[in-house]
Design a protein around this motif. Structure first.
Motif, short mmCIF file in Angstrom:
data_model
loop_
_atom_site.label_atom_id
_atom_site.label_comp_id
_atom_site.label_asym_id
_atom_site.label_seq_id
_atom_site.Cartn_x
_atom_site.Cartn_y
_atom_site.Cartn_z
N ILE A 1 38.86 -48.84 18.65
CA ILE A 1 37.95 -49.87 18.13
C ILE A 1 38.44 -50.23 16.74
O ILE A 1 38.62 -49.35 15.89
CB ILE A 1 36.49 -49.37 18.06
N ASN A 2 38.70 -51.53 16.51
CA ASN A 2 39.16 -51.94 15.19
C ASN A 2 38.09 -52.73 14.45
O ASN A 2 37.20 -53.32 15.06
CB ASN A 2 40.47 -52.73 15.28
N PHE A 3 38.18 -52.72 13.13
CA PHE A 3 37.25 -53.43 12.27
C PHE A 3 38.04 -54.25 11.27
O PHE A 3 38.99 -53.75 10.64
CB PHE A 3 36.34 -52.45 11.51
N MET A 4 37.66 -55.52 11.10
CA MET A 4 38.30 -56.40 10.13
C MET A 4 37.24 -57.07 9.28
O MET A 4 36.14 -57.37 9.76
CB MET A 4 39.16 -57.45 10.82
N ALA A 5 37.58 -57.31 8.01
CA ALA A 5 36.69 -58.02 7.10
C ALA A 5 37.21 -59.44 6.94
O ALA A 5 38.35 -59.65 6.48
CB ALA A 5 36.64 -57.31 5.75
N ILE A 6 36.39 -60.42 7.31
CA ILE A 6 36.81 -61.82 7.28
C ILE A 6 36.06 -62.56 6.18
O ILE A 6 34.83 -62.49 6.09
CB ILE A 6 36.52 -62.51 8.64
N THR A 7 36.80 -63.26 5.34
CA THR A 7 36.19 -64.10 4.30
C THR A 7 36.73 -65.52 4.45
O THR A 7 37.58 -65.79 5.30
CB THR A 7 36.52 -63.58 2.89
N GLU A 8 36.23 -66.40 3.60
CA GLU A 8 36.70 -67.79 3.64
C GLU A 8 38.19 -67.88 3.32
O GLU A 8 38.89 -68.75 3.84
CB GLU A 8 35.90 -68.60 2.62
N SER A 9 38.69 -66.97 2.49
CA SER A 9 40.09 -67.04 2.08
C SER A 9 41.02 -66.41 3.11
O SER A 9 41.77 -67.11 3.80
CB SER A 9 40.29 -66.37 0.72
N GLU A 10 40.93 -65.07 3.29
CA GLU A 10 41.87 -64.39 4.18
C GLU A 10 41.19 -63.21 4.87
O GLU A 10 40.28 -62.59 4.32
CB GLU A 10 43.07 -63.87 3.38
N PRO A 11 41.66 -62.87 6.09
CA PRO A 11 41.15 -61.67 6.77
C PRO A 11 41.84 -60.42 6.23
O PRO A 11 42.93 -60.49 5.70
CB PRO A 11 41.51 -61.91 8.23
N MET A 12 41.17 -59.28 6.41
CA MET A 12 41.76 -58.02 5.98
C MET A 12 41.40 -56.93 6.98
O MET A 12 40.23 -56.74 7.32
CB MET A 12 41.23 -57.65 4.59
N PHE A 13 42.40 -56.21 7.45
CA PHE A 13 42.18 -55.08 8.35
C PHE A 13 41.54 -53.93 7.57
O PHE A 13 42.01 -53.58 6.49
CB PHE A 13 43.50 -54.64 8.96
N ILE B 1 32.05 -58.85 9.22
CA ILE B 1 32.77 -57.74 9.82
C ILE B 1 32.97 -58.07 11.30
O ILE B 1 32.01 -58.30 12.03
CB ILE B 1 32.00 -56.41 9.67
N VAL B 2 34.21 -58.09 11.74
CA VAL B 2 34.55 -58.39 13.13
C VAL B 2 35.11 -57.13 13.77
O VAL B 2 35.99 -56.47 13.22
CB VAL B 2 35.58 -59.53 13.20
N SER B 3 34.56 -56.78 14.96
CA SER B 3 34.96 -55.55 15.63
C SER B 3 35.19 -55.81 17.10
O SER B 3 34.51 -56.63 17.73
CB SER B 3 33.88 -54.47 15.45
N ASP B 4 36.18 -55.12 17.67
CA ASP B 4 36.45 -55.24 19.10
C ASP B 4 37.20 -54.00 19.57
O ASP B 4 37.86 -53.31 18.79
CB ASP B 4 37.27 -56.50 19.39
N GLU C 1 29.78 -46.86 8.53
CA GLU C 1 30.85 -46.41 7.64
C GLU C 1 31.62 -47.59 7.05
O GLU C 1 31.96 -47.62 5.86
CB GLU C 1 31.81 -45.48 8.40
N VAL C 2 31.88 -48.60 7.89
CA VAL C 2 32.60 -49.79 7.42
C VAL C 2 31.71 -50.57 6.45
O VAL C 2 32.20 -51.09 5.43
CB VAL C 2 33.02 -50.67 8.61
N ILE C 3 30.43 -50.66 6.75
CA ILE C 3 29.49 -51.37 5.86
C ILE C 3 29.49 -50.74 4.47
O ILE C 3 29.54 -51.43 3.45
CB ILE C 3 28.07 -51.37 6.46
N MET C 4 29.44 -49.41 4.42
CA MET C 4 29.41 -48.73 3.13
C MET C 4 30.75 -48.90 2.39
O MET C 4 30.78 -48.94 1.15
CB MET C 4 29.10 -47.23 3.32
N GLU C 5 31.86 -48.99 3.14
CA GLU C 5 33.17 -49.17 2.50
C GLU C 5 33.31 -50.57 1.92
O GLU C 5 33.83 -50.74 0.80
CB GLU C 5 34.29 -48.92 3.53
N LYS D 1 39.94 -50.76 9.33
CA LYS D 1 40.25 -49.46 9.96
C LYS D 1 40.27 -49.60 11.47
O LYS D 1 39.76 -50.58 12.02
CB LYS D 1 39.23 -48.40 9.55
N ALA D 2 40.85 -48.61 12.14
CA ALA D 2 40.82 -48.50 13.60
C ALA D 2 40.41 -47.08 13.95
O ALA D 2 40.82 -46.12 13.29
CB ALA D 2 42.19 -48.82 14.21
#
Length: 308
Positions: free
Chosen positions: A238-250, A224-227, A272-276, A252-253
Motif C-alpha cells: 500500500i503506497n501513500f503520496m502527498a499531492i499539492t497544487e505544485s508537485e506530488p511527493m511519495f 493524501i492519495v493511497s492505493d 501515521e501518514v497524517i501525523m507525518e 511511504k509504502a
C-alpha cells in the motif's frame, strides 16, 4: 577548416612568431594560446591559455592535450571549455590531422603493388588487406572506445542488469563527466562507501530537493492519495503520496503481505501518514472504494473532523 568556437575577444593578441605558426593550418590550436617566451630553445615555449589563463612550459603537443582535455598527460585539461566548444575544437584538430596525412601520402612513392604486399606481409606478418588501422581510428582512439564498450557490457551481463539502465541520465552523465575531466588515479566507489557515506549524502540531497514542496503544504493544502498494488516479487503493498497544487511527493509504502488488511489496519497507517504530513495541512484522503477503505475513512473522520 571550421570557424573557431570562440570570438576574437576571447583570444589574446598573438606575437609575430605565433602568427607564423597560425598560418600553418596543420597546427590550428596555436590560435587559442599565447607564447610568452622561448624556454630552452627549440620549439619549447612558456605558453598561456587564452581561455583559462593557465600557463605551462610545453610545445604544440601539450597545447593539444590542454585544449582537448586528453587524459593521462602531464598537462591538465582546460577547465573553462564547455562540451560544445570541446566538440568544435576536436573537429578542427581532426581536420588538421587529416590534412597532414593527406599531404604525406601525396608525395610518398610506393613500390609496385605486388612488392609492397610481399614486403608488408614479410616484415609485419600481417596481410595489409586484413589490417584495419587508419588515421580516423588513431585520431578517435577507436580501439580504447571499443574496449571500454565491452567492459561496460560485461558489467551488465555478469550482474543481470536490465538494459534500460543505459537510458538512465545519471548513467550517461557518469561517463561523460569522467571523459571530460582529468581525474588522475580515480577509483569508483566501493561496496561500503556506496551503502554508507554516499547513501547518506544522497538522502540529504533528496530531502533538500523536497523541502520546497513541504513548505507549500501549509499554504495550499494537501491531498493524501493511497492505493494497493503488487511489486515484481508479488508482495502486496500500500503506497501513500502527498499531492499539492505544485508537485506530488511519495511519502511511504507498506509491505502488508502477511497482514490482515481490515479497516483498523488501514486506518492505523493512514493516521501515521497524517501525523507525518501534519493534520492541519491535510484537506482530504483519496482511496479506492473498497469496503475496508470506506470503513477506515469513517474512523479517520471521527478522529480528525477537518479531514474529508
Amino acid at each position: 577548416m571550421s570557424s573557431p568556437p570562440f570570438s576574437r575577444a576571447e583570444m589574446s593578441a598573438s606575437s609575430p612568431s605565433q602568427a607564423k605558426e597560425q598560418d600553418d593550418d596543420t597546427k590550428p590550436l596555436w590560435t587559442y594560446v599565447t607564447k610568452i617566451k622561448s624556454v630552452g630553445g627549440g620549439e619549447n615555449y612558456e605558453i598561456k591559455c587564452n581561455i583559462c589563463d593557465v600557463t605551462f612550459n610545453e610545445f604544440y603537443t601539450r597545447v593539444r592535450t590542454h585544449l582537448l582535455k586528453i587524459i593521462g598527460k602531464r598537462v591538465r585539461g582546460c577547465q573553462k571549455i564547455t562540451n560544445a566548444k570541446l566538440i568544435d575544437l576536436k573537429k578542427i584538430d581532426n581536420e588538421a590531422t587529416l590534412r597532414v596525412e593527406k599531404s604525406k601520402t601525396k608525395f610518398v612513392s610506393l613500390p609496385p603493388v605486388s612488392t609492397q604486399h610481399q614486403m608488408d606481409t614479410n616484415t609485419l606478418g600481417v596481410d595489409p588487406k586484413k589490417r584495419k588501422t587508419s588515421t580516423v581510428e588513431s585520431t578517435f582512439n577507436l580501439q580504447a572506445r571499443e574496449t571500454l564498450d565491452h567492459e561496460i557490457a560485461r558489467m551488465f551481463y555478469s550482474l543481470g542488469l536490465p538494459f534500460h539502465l543505459a537510458r538512465n541520465p545519471h548513467y550517461r552523465k557518469t561517463f561523460a563527466y569522467a571523459a571530460n575531466n582529468y581525474i588522475s588515479g580515480y577509483q569508483p566507489p566501493g561496496y561500503n562507501k556506496l551503502r554508507t557515506t554516499l547513501l547518506q549524502n544522497e538522502k540529504r540531497h533528496v530531502e533538500n530537493l523536497l523541502q520546497p514542496i513541504k513548505n507549500a503544504w501549509s499554504q495550499k493544502g494537501v491531498s493524501i492519495v493511497s492505493d494497493g498494488w503488487s511489486d515484481p516479487q508479488r508482495r502486496s503493498l500500500i503506497n501513500f503520496m502527498a499531492i499539492t497544487e505544485s508537485e506530488p511527493m511519495f511519502v511511504k509504502a507498506i509491505d502488508c503481505s502477511n497482514e490482515i488488511k481490515d479497516n483498523d489496519f488501514i486506518a492505523k497507517h493512514m493516521k501515521e501518514v497524517i501525523m507525518e504530513v501534519g493534520p492541519s495541512n491535510i484537506v482530504q484522503i483519496v482511496t479506492d472504494n473498497a469496503v475496508v477503505c470506506k470503513a477506515a475513512g469513517l474512523i479517520i473522520e471521527a478522529q480528525f473532523p477537518s479531514i474529508y
